[in-house]
Design an enzyme around this catalytic site. Structure first.
Site, PDB file in Angstrom:
ATOM      1  N   LYS A  49       0.868  -1.263   0.014  1.00 43.22           N
ATOM      2  CA  LYS A  49       0.013  -0.187  -0.097  1.00 43.22           C
ATOM      3  C   LYS A  49       0.642   1.276   0.087  1.00 43.22           C
ATOM      4  CE  LYS A  49      -3.052  -2.932   0.110  1.00 43.22           C
ATOM      5  NZ  LYS A  49      -4.362  -3.236   0.328  1.00 43.22           N
TER       6      LYS A  49
HETATM    7  C1  LIG Z   1      -5.112  -4.614   0.729  1.00 46.76           C
HETATM    8  C2  LIG Z   1      -6.642  -4.338   0.593  1.00 46.76           C
HETATM    9  C3  LIG Z   1      -7.454  -4.645   1.841  1.00 46.76           C
HETATM   10  C4  LIG Z   1      -7.011  -5.483   2.778  1.00 46.76           C
HETATM   11  O1  LIG Z   1      -5.943  -4.822   3.581  1.00 46.76           O
HETATM   12  P1  LIG Z   1      -5.092  -5.801   4.548  1.00 46.76           P
HETATM   13  O2  LIG Z   1      -4.456  -4.773   5.516  1.00 46.76           O
HETATM   14  O3  LIG Z   1      -4.298  -6.463   3.803  1.00 46.76           O
HETATM   15  O4  LIG Z   1      -5.995  -6.566   5.529  1.00 46.76           O
HETATM   16  C5  LIG Z   1      -8.803  -4.181   1.740  1.00 46.76           C
HETATM   17  N1  LIG Z   1      -9.334  -3.643   0.684  1.00 46.76           N
HETATM   18  C6  LIG Z   1      -8.591  -3.339  -0.559  1.00 46.76           C
HETATM   19  C7  LIG Z   1      -9.333  -2.951  -1.788  1.00 46.76           C
HETATM   20  C8  LIG Z   1      -7.171  -3.839  -0.559  1.00 46.76           C
HETATM   21  O5  LIG Z   1      -6.510  -3.533  -1.571  1.00 46.76           O
END
Ligand SMILES: *Cc1c(COP(=O)(O)O)cnc(C)c1O
Length: 326
Positions: free
Chosen positions: A124
């Site tokens: 992210k």
């Molecule tokens: C990565 C992601 C998540 C989940 O995040 P985590 O921290 O890995 O649980 C949720 N929604 C979207 C759209 C994502 O890309």
């Protein structure tokens, strides 16, 4: 998102409206509570949930909407917030891609919704290894999240100045979870957060460079934010137009042969066995999500990418798209 939905009172048999064009996490948290996702197709231009299709998906069981600010571009929140108000629905924003993103000049996380949930997973825009953050408006909802994130323990009794109980005493008030972020992750996050805007600027420059380099190619470029708004540019996704003679899968193979890793965000949820079979979904139930999926490629985009790296990607894309593959 599980904590936020739980705190907002979503429970068994409820329905929560969301997009199929997302990662499975968005919808699985709804199932954790025994509630059901109701998928609403995206707008092919924005790749976000189409606000015009939401109202017809509402039933007496609908309790909430989870919009996903896909790739870092804000959903059109005014109509979504108006629908939520009209039908008394909660809004939990999936902001996993959108730190920092603005909508009509306001930072996602400050809009009139019930919760905004960020991910700091390694891919992210800021990363703590694992972890995330919930932004809430209501103090009672926040209190419930704090209790449920650590074993349902009511921490109020830990205040050693105001507590009337001894310091070792605590109360379990619910069967909670273990969703606390580690201190080590949080210390990374504090410093990452300070860099979020600089990362966003760099990502915006790189996206603009790609846009320029691909402007004459038969590809659909990613949708843009309004000029006064921030796009977090978590992902840079192009869609191959029908006149490109090779398939998306072949395109990714040819890029890999040149040593460039691409990806696809995302395989729409309704094509995955669990979601397809549980809700009896057909590929054509969400024609926009399906069409986008079949032609989309996520190109490399990361803050440490050099100009040379980007030139290499551009040359590879141009050669493959214009050469028609081999
Ligand atoms: C990565 C992601 C998540 C989940 O995040 P985590 O921290 O890995 O649980 C949720 N929604 C979207 C759209 C994502 O890309």
């Amino acid at each position: 998102m599980h904590l936020a939905l739980e705190a907002l009172g979503i429970g068994a048999g409820d329905e929560v409206i969301t997009t199929p064009h997302t990662f499975t996490a968005t919808a699985e948290v709804i199932r954790y509570l025994g509630a059901h996702p109701v998928f609403v197709d995206i707008d092919q231009n924005t790749l976000n949930i189409d606000p015009l299709r939401i109202e017809s998906a509402i039933t007496p069981r609908t309790k909430a909407i989870i919009p996903v600010h896909f790739a870092g571009l804000a959903c059109d929140m005014d109509p979504i917030m108006a629908i939520a108000k009209k039908y008394g629905l909660k809004i939990v924003e999936d902001a996993a891609h959108s730190l920092p993103t603005t909508y009509h000049g306001k930072l996602v996380g400050t809009l009139e919704t019930d919760a905004t949930v960020y991910s700091f997973y390694v891919t992210k825009t800021i990363a703590t290894g694992e972890g995330g953050m919930i932004v809430l408006r209501d103090a009672e909802i926040a209190k419930r999240c704090r209790v449920m994130r650590l074993h349902g323990i009511n921490r109020d009794v830990f205040n050693r100045y105001t507590a009337t109980k001894p310091s070792w005493h605590y109360e379990v008030v619910a069967p909670g979870f273990k969703y606390n972020m580690t201190d080590v992750a949080a210390s990374l996050g504090i410093h990452q957060l300070k860099k979020a805007r600089a990362f966003q600027k760099r990502r915006t420059e790189m996206a603009a460079y790609y846009d320029e380099a691909f402007s004459d190619l038969p590809v659909t470029l990613p949708p843009k934010a309004q000029e006064y708004d921030l796009h977090a540019w978590h992902l840079y996704i192009v869609r191959l137009k029908p006149e490109v003679s090779i398939s998306r899968d072949r395109f990714i193979e040819l890029m890999a042969e040149k040593g460039i890793g691409c990806s696809v965000h995302f395989i729409p949820l309704h094509l995955h066995p669990y979601w397809r079979d549980t809700y009896n979904l057909k590929p054509q139930d969400f024609p926009n999500a399906l069409a986008v999926y079949e032609r989309a490629v996520s190109l490399p985009l990361y803050t440490k990418m050099t100009e040379k790296d980007q030139v290499r990607v551009v040359e590879a894309v141009r050669e493959i798209v214009l050469g028609g593959g081999s």
